[in-house]
Design an enzyme around this catalytic site. Sequence first.
Site, short mmCIF file in Angstrom:
data_model
loop_
_atom_site.label_atom_id
_atom_site.label_comp_id
_atom_site.label_asym_id
_atom_site.label_seq_id
_atom_site.Cartn_x
_atom_site.Cartn_y
_atom_site.Cartn_z
N LYS A 99 0.74 -1.07 0.05
CA LYS A 99 -0.33 0.29 0.59
C LYS A 99 1.02 1.42 -0.41
O LYS A 99 2.08 1.29 0.58
CB LYS A 99 -0.75 0.33 1.06
CG LYS A 99 -1.99 -1.33 1.28
CD LYS A 99 -3.24 -0.37 2.64
CE LYS A 99 -3.76 -1.89 2.74
NZ LYS A 99 -4.27 -1.57 3.88
N HIS A 102 1.18 8.11 7.70
CA HIS A 102 2.51 7.46 8.33
C HIS A 102 3.06 8.61 8.22
O HIS A 102 3.77 8.45 9.23
CB HIS A 102 2.64 6.34 7.26
CG HIS A 102 1.61 5.18 6.94
ND1 HIS A 102 1.26 4.53 6.16
CD2 HIS A 102 1.61 4.43 8.17
CE1 HIS A 102 0.31 3.71 6.12
NE2 HIS A 102 0.59 3.31 7.73
N HIS A 156 1.65 6.56 2.21
CA HIS A 156 0.98 7.83 2.55
C HIS A 156 0.58 8.83 3.43
O HIS A 156 1.42 8.92 4.68
CB HIS A 156 -0.46 7.93 2.31
CG HIS A 156 -1.30 6.61 3.27
ND1 HIS A 156 -1.55 7.66 4.88
CD2 HIS A 156 -2.18 5.40 3.69
CE1 HIS A 156 -2.49 7.25 5.50
NE2 HIS A 156 -2.53 5.70 4.53
N1 ARG Z 1 0.89 -1.03 10.23
C1 ARG Z 1 -0.48 -0.09 11.10
C2 ARG Z 1 -1.12 0.21 10.44
O1 ARG Z 1 -0.93 1.19 9.14
C3 ARG Z 1 0.57 0.72 11.97
C4 ARG Z 1 1.21 -0.96 13.23
C5 ARG Z 1 1.49 -0.10 14.28
N2 ARG Z 1 2.03 -0.78 15.10
C6 ARG Z 1 2.02 -1.58 16.07
N3 ARG Z 1 2.66 -2.36 16.51
N4 ARG Z 1 0.89 -2.09 16.00
O2 ARG Z 1 -2.22 1.27 10.99
#
Ligand code: ARG
Length: 569
Positions: A127, A133, A130
Amino acid sequence: MINFKQEIAKEIAKATNLNEKELENYIEIPPDSNMGDYAFPCFKLAKELRKAPPMIANDIKGIIKLDSNLIEKMDVVGGYLNFYINKKALIKEVLEEMNKKKEEFGSSTIGEGKNIVIDYSAPNIAKPFHIGHLRSTVIGGALYNIYNFLGYHSIGINHLGDYGTQFGKLIEAYKRWGTEYDIDNNPIDELTKMYIRINQLCKEDEDVLNACRDNFKKLEDGDPYCTELWENFRKVSLEEFKKVYELLGSKFDSWNGEAFYSDKMGEVVELLEKTGKLIESEGARIIPLDDKNMAPCIIGKTNGSTTYATRDLAAILYRARTYDFYKALYVTSYEQILHFSQVFEVAKLLGLDPKYTDNLYHVPFGMVQLKNGKVSTREGNIIKLEDLLNESISRAKEIIEEKNPNLENKEDVAKKVGIGAIIFNDLSNSRIKDEIFDWDTILNFNGETGPYVQYIYVRTKSVLDKAGYLPKIEEIDFDLISDKESIAILKLLYSFGDVVKQAADKNEPSIISRFLIDLSQAFSSFYNEHHIIVDDKKVQDARLYLTYCVGTVLKTGAKLLGISMPDRM
Ligand code: ARG
């Protein structure tokens, strides 16, 4: 440096039998420095002493003996006892400390021997990286620097979203239409299109959705075809993400994403089974959290697949054991508040030492709104971060081209200004607030922005360049920088160490950005009020040294936020 507040607390403690540490917490910094540098509010004592607060303040004033070389004046206003720092002491403390610590001015050793795990950025494979993030990357990166500056050892983890049902979907899309898309040349865009298309189909057709779920299950079970596809998606995505990290200057100590925990979830399930709290519900395995007023935490899905939450639980076990952390922070948008509340609750059942499970912190932040609405992948309204950063750089370049066409190294300066503007914007309000992304605000050189702070820094540099020397501290007559504007600057500089500590305590880098704006504005007033390069060498030396202090702290503060300073602009 002398801790003026502590000195005051010590003396009040002697005079009143109150606890010194507690007093330190009571003592306030008045909003207006005409009302003193510190104020002790006597209201809390009124009940106990059965006296009106102003009387108490007067009594204390009568008994305490403060060294006039430290505190030059006290007065009572209402129920407050106000204290005024001796200016000379302030100047001497700040300048000597600066002379000693230079770029390390404001740093500390309070965190020595303590590890801080910071989970940030964590984009999802296949993905686009964006604007949503961006905040995680920038806030997490700033916290990383801030903790290190205070002597802690930060460990930055990029918990990549490289696992989960969405890969089942992508695999399904690839099976169906793989040849239609040019994944090799334009991976993220093409994978995104496939993802949007398969999502649409899943909405229309339950069977397709089930096929996707099965694919993910196969991936978890190590099916070679699914694994090979997944590995390729991950590889091409990371190559794209790294371009963004390069631009932002982001660093991570670990790239263990969700998939890293694929073989570590069995233990979580076993540990939870032992507690007797893991139950079956409609085919899924859950930990009910009714007693905490939360929806249950889903540990295993109906088809046996694991969940995002289970991977986070496995990560907690792993991080406690590997990093023996003092605190573990998770930087994500507030959309995940429930997720982390559930996970942190269930983590208490894993049998870990509470020193770990009591020190898990979600650091949520608000959403980024573009002027034309929310940013999302599923609906296809995508702004790619790489494009955004490059656009900021080229907009900065245009402004430079217009304002200072003969500048050397325009490319490099444009990069520092463009990226700095985006980072500063992201950190300039308290993180929980939603942020409206607007180019005109971000790149306004006169606003409360990154470019403004950089511009003031460059100004300090050019004054020092013009003088051609940095005076020695022994040669400085402290009395020559005791005017109102200089003292305002010195007070800010004096507070810098506390500002950094507060930013860490609250996991709030915006406290530092606010400080940088205040310091820049204070310097600007000073600069407008006083000439620095003057005939009187003594005056010039004192003002130059002050200028040097401002430049140094602006640079350090910006660096903590992840912003580089240009030497000219
Ligand atoms: N990949 C997830 C997202 O984009 C965030 C991960 C955050 N870290 C975690 N340990 N859950 O929403």
